[in-house]
Write an enzyme that holds these catalytic residues in place. Structure first.
Site, PDB file in Angstrom:
ATOM      1  N   ALA A  75       0.776  -1.281  -0.141  1.00 10.60           N
ATOM      2  CA  ALA A  75      -0.020   0.002   0.181  1.00 10.60           C
ATOM      3  C   ALA A  75       0.841   1.356  -0.089  1.00 10.60           C
ATOM      4  CB  ALA A  75      -0.971   0.067   1.275  1.00 10.60           C
ATOM      5  N   THR A  76       2.007   1.282   0.761  1.00 11.89           N
ATOM      6  CA  THR A  76       2.960   2.366   0.474  1.00 11.89           C
ATOM      7  C   THR A  76       3.102   2.839  -0.846  1.00 11.89           C
ATOM      8  OG1 THR A  76       3.779   2.252   2.885  1.00 11.89           O
ATOM      9  CG2 THR A  76       5.105   3.285   1.083  1.00 11.89           C
ATOM     10  N   GLN A 183      -6.330  -0.726   5.506  1.00 10.42           N
ATOM     11  CA  GLN A 183      -7.087  -1.453   6.368  1.00 10.42           C
ATOM     12  C   GLN A 183      -8.578  -2.022   6.294  1.00 10.42           C
ATOM     13  OE1 GLN A 183      -5.555  -1.889   9.311  1.00 10.42           O
ATOM     14  NE2 GLN A 183      -3.622  -0.922   9.169  1.00 10.42           N
ATOM     15  N   CYS A 330       4.154   1.910  11.228  1.00 10.69           N
ATOM     16  CA  CYS A 330       5.019   2.511  10.270  1.00 10.69           C
ATOM     17  C   CYS A 330       5.579   3.632  10.847  1.00 10.69           C
ATOM     18  CB  CYS A 330       3.820   2.966   9.079  1.00 10.69           C
ATOM     19  SG  CYS A 330       2.948   1.271   8.227  1.00 10.69           S
TER      20      CYS A 330
END
Length: 391
Positions: A75-76, A183, A330
């Site tokens: 996702a980053t 999420q 994170c």
């Protein structure tokens, strides 16, 4: 009680891999070693077919065209591509974007990078409940707005933003809507058509899949999203994201998506029951605890609680039999209290004395009973939290 410690309650940081996911991946870590981009022999064809099957499974979970779904490292990377890719393409015509102040660090930092290239960012505030105000969002938009980026389920406080209303507002104004669904994917219903989401980011290790793989949905028509790829190379993934795909990781994400689709509603109900029971036990003993984030618009697998009158360090030390977080995994290397909790109005003392409890597929009722007893005991021993209900 026979509970094995430490009890893992940090499902927002990562989830244990489902054994069925590992089973699906294993052949692609050994005998089925073909490069999916080798188009002249069976080894490559088999790998490509397996990846395309996974792509279709993932796309079906968000009601998307499989051809509009592309694999990434997580996702980053997807969020970086969404923010930087769109703004690089449109910065001369539409240099403005809107980002809530509580977005994930990779979204915030990507937006700050684009600011250095001339983009203008409206940092949208959130209410004390962690939700954006739709009127504030509407007021922030202009003819120069290219992109609105809003997280679906918040990684620290679990709130669920009104995605369909945000999407409708953006579509009316001709603005792309990006949703960080790391999420949310596989946990709550997502529909890119109904919610008018133009770009959506997915992570594998948040849904019992492998780390190092994710995906991004980029709408192909009505409207077609304009963006600049951020990875240069051999033109893989239709030029959206260069680099040789890892079949094992892609297959793992596909299997994780398939498993999530089987019992999403039932699992959501089970998790809600476990977490609400946990909360009731703690509140019965310490009614002065403060819940961070809206209690209705939320994913109940995530509960962030502030404990008035306690030291955050002592609190974390006291609950060492519980694997919990005091913030986002994170950004755990950063010092100081959570910027998210400060954004919803928690003073530094309360933001520092907060714990995030995350549960999921493998969490048991016995573990939650043990967790509640542990928290109640530690808070009492440390002498924190008043007995008068704070909210």
């Amino acid at each position: 009680m026979g509970v094995k410690t430490p009890v893992y309650l940090d499902y927002q940081a990562t989830t244990p891999m489902d054994p069925q996911v590992l089973d699906a991946m294993t052949p692609w870590l050994g005998p089925r070693f073909g490069n999916p981009h080798s188009s002249t022999h069976r080894f490559g064809w088999e790998a490509e077919a397996a990846i395309d099957q996974a792509r279709g499974t993932i796309a079906s979970l968000i009601n998307a065209d499989p051809k509009a779904l592309f694999f990434t490292s997580g996702a980053t990377e997807s969020n970086n591509l969404a923010i930087k890719g769109v703004m690089e393409a449109l910065i001369k015509q539409k240099p403005h974007m809107v980002i809530p102040v509580t977005e994930h660090k990779c979204v915030v930092e990507s937006a700050k990078v684009m600011e250095r290239f001339g983009a203008r960012v409206t940092w949208l505030p959130v209410g004390a409940n962690g939700l954006i105000d739709l009127d504030d969002l509407a007021d922030s938009l202009s003819d120069e707005t290219a992109l609105v980026s809003v997280m679906a389920v918040h990684n620290e406080i679990g709130v669920v933003q009104p995605l369909a209303k945000i999407g409708a507002l953006c579509r009316e104004r001709g603005i792309y809507f990006h949703c960080d669904a790391a999420q949310a994917f596989g946990k709550i219903p997502l529909d890119v058509e109904r919610m008018k989401i133009d770009i959506l980011s997915i992570s594998g290790h948040k849904i019992y899949g492998p780390k190092g793989v994710g995906a991004i949905y980029i709408r192909r028509s009505r409207p077609r999203v304009r963006f600049v790829p951020q990875m240069s190379g051999g033109g893989q993934e239709n030029g959206v994201r260069a680099g040789t795909l890892a079949p094992a990781l892609c297959v793992g994400l596909g299997e994780a998506a398939r498993l999530a689709s089987l019992d999403m509603g039932q699992e959501e109900s089970r998790i809600k029951g476990l977490m609400q029971g946990f909360l009731a036990k703690i509140r019965a003993s310490h009614p002065g605890i403060l819940i961070n984030g809206d209690l209705d618009a939320r994913w109940w697998g995530n509960l962030n609680i502030s404990f008035p009158g306690l030291s955050g360090d002592l609190l974390m030390s006291g609950v060492r039999d519980l694997a919990v977080s005091s913030g986002s995994a994170c950004s755990s290397a950063s010092t100081g209290p959570s910027y998210v909790l400060e954004a919803i109005g928690r003073p530094r003392s309360l933001a520092s004395a907060s714990l995030r409890f995350g549960i999921g597929r493998f969490t048991t009722a016995e573990e939650m009973d043990f967790a509640a007893e542990t928290v109640c005991r530690v808070v009492s021993e440390l002498g924190g939290v008043t007995q008068d209900a704070a909210e």
